[in-house]
Design a protein around this motif. Sequence first.
Motif, PDB file in Angstrom:
ATOM      1  N   ASN A   1     -70.866  -8.326 -56.022  1.00  0.00           N
ATOM      2  CA  ASN A   1     -70.953  -8.357 -57.485  1.00  0.00           C
ATOM      3  C   ASN A   1     -69.585  -8.724 -58.041  1.00  0.00           C
ATOM      4  O   ASN A   1     -69.462  -9.487 -58.997  1.00  0.00           O
TER       5      ASN A   1
ATOM      6  N   THR B   1     -77.999  -0.482 -63.632  1.00  0.00           N
ATOM      7  CA  THR B   1     -77.585  -0.972 -64.945  1.00  0.00           C
ATOM      8  C   THR B   1     -78.815  -1.489 -65.694  1.00  0.00           C
ATOM      9  O   THR B   1     -79.882  -1.656 -65.096  1.00  0.00           O
ATOM     10  N   LYS B   2     -78.626  -1.709 -66.988  1.00  0.00           N
ATOM     11  CA  LYS B   2     -79.764  -2.155 -67.800  1.00  0.00           C
ATOM     12  C   LYS B   2     -80.177  -3.586 -67.463  1.00  0.00           C
ATOM     13  O   LYS B   2     -81.329  -3.961 -67.622  1.00  0.00           O
ATOM     14  N   ASP B   3     -79.208  -4.378 -67.018  1.00  0.00           N
ATOM     15  CA  ASP B   3     -79.471  -5.785 -66.735  1.00  0.00           C
ATOM     16  C   ASP B   3     -79.999  -5.953 -65.303  1.00  0.00           C
ATOM     17  O   ASP B   3     -79.244  -5.795 -64.339  1.00  0.00           O
ATOM     18  N   PRO B   4     -81.276  -6.291 -65.157  1.00  0.00           N
ATOM     19  CA  PRO B   4     -81.849  -6.379 -63.799  1.00  0.00           C
ATOM     20  C   PRO B   4     -81.334  -7.555 -62.976  1.00  0.00           C
ATOM     21  O   PRO B   4     -81.605  -7.636 -61.777  1.00  0.00           O
ATOM     22  N   THR B   5     -80.574  -8.467 -63.618  1.00  0.00           N
ATOM     23  CA  THR B   5     -80.047  -9.598 -62.842  1.00  0.00           C
ATOM     24  C   THR B   5     -78.727  -9.245 -62.135  1.00  0.00           C
ATOM     25  O   THR B   5     -78.279  -9.966 -61.247  1.00  0.00           O
ATOM     26  N   GLU B   6     -78.130  -8.118 -62.525  1.00  0.00           N
ATOM     27  CA  GLU B   6     -76.876  -7.677 -61.864  1.00  0.00           C
ATOM     28  C   GLU B   6     -77.188  -7.276 -60.435  1.00  0.00           C
ATOM     29  O   GLU B   6     -78.082  -6.452 -60.192  1.00  0.00           O
ATOM     30  N   SER B   7     -76.443  -7.831 -59.492  1.00  0.00           N
ATOM     31  CA  SER B   7     -76.706  -7.469 -58.097  1.00  0.00           C
ATOM     32  C   SER B   7     -75.412  -7.472 -57.294  1.00  0.00           C
ATOM     33  O   SER B   7     -74.364  -7.900 -57.774  1.00  0.00           O
TER      34      SER B   7
ATOM     35  N   THR C   1     -81.408  -1.337 -59.641  1.00  0.00           N
ATOM     36  CA  THR C   1     -82.120  -1.935 -60.775  1.00  0.00           C
ATOM     37  C   THR C   1     -82.366  -3.437 -60.589  1.00  0.00           C
ATOM     38  O   THR C   1     -82.927  -4.089 -61.462  1.00  0.00           O
ATOM     39  N   ASN C   2     -81.894  -3.984 -59.466  1.00  0.00           N
ATOM     40  CA  ASN C   2     -82.125  -5.405 -59.171  1.00  0.00           C
ATOM     41  C   ASN C   2     -83.220  -5.518 -58.100  1.00  0.00           C
ATOM     42  O   ASN C   2     -83.091  -4.926 -57.025  1.00  0.00           O
TER      43      ASN C   2
END
Length: 245
Positions: free
Chosen positions: A176, A139-145, A204-205
């Motif tokens: 998540n 995902t675009k948001d690197p904090t999503e894990s 992405t994380n």
Amino acid sequence: MPRWIIVIVPKKLGWSIIMLVCCLGLLFYFGSEPMAIYTLNLANSEIKYDIMLDPGHGGIDPGAIGKGDIYEKHYVLDIVLQMAEILEDQGLKVGLTRDHDRDVSHLVDKGTRHRRDLLGRFKLMNQAKLGISVHANATKDPTESGAIVFYMKDRYIDKVYAQIVLEELEKVQVLNERKVVPRNTLILLKANPPVILVEVGFMTNPTDLEKLGDPQFRTNLAHALSDGIIKFVQWRSAEKTENSI
Ligand SMILES: [Zn+2]
């Protein structure tokens, strides 16, 4: 106006409306996804495996790409090959949609490569009593894990399966989504047997990517997912025995 006209006209109109609705319904059905699924269901009703394991992507499709050109397709294949060994040791007959770096688009004749690949996996799922598709997210948001477990909306058995696997997954990976997530838009989940789709983490994380790069973590994931599958198989056979008494 004679009485018979008043009676006959609405009747004719009624039939016309019914015919029109039927034609539109058939047009919609035959030209849409359910028809493709219906055809494949019919063509592949023979059950050959206790479980079908599906490592996402493969071949020219890398799946999610992590920093440093790290591909989802390699990690999920490694996890699934380990799961195959664990589950075979437990006595299950295991099928794999792929056991090396390729896609399965060759199994279906029509459509784009992506579509043929998806329907190829769907076709194989229908040869088993149970299925699991393993992925890593992006995902675009690197904090999503963390992990997510999807199941087919409104299917009770599938939800139980997803919940049992989630409980095991939680022992080795952060979540998540605290709960299993219903979906009715993922084709694989619409197969005949209960099928779940598991996202084991986010490419992405940075933390998830580092974890996924660790072979021991992938082994832990393989064991957790396999434990969940075994527990669900046991639950399901206990349910069947109870219902038959
Ligand atoms: Zn994927």
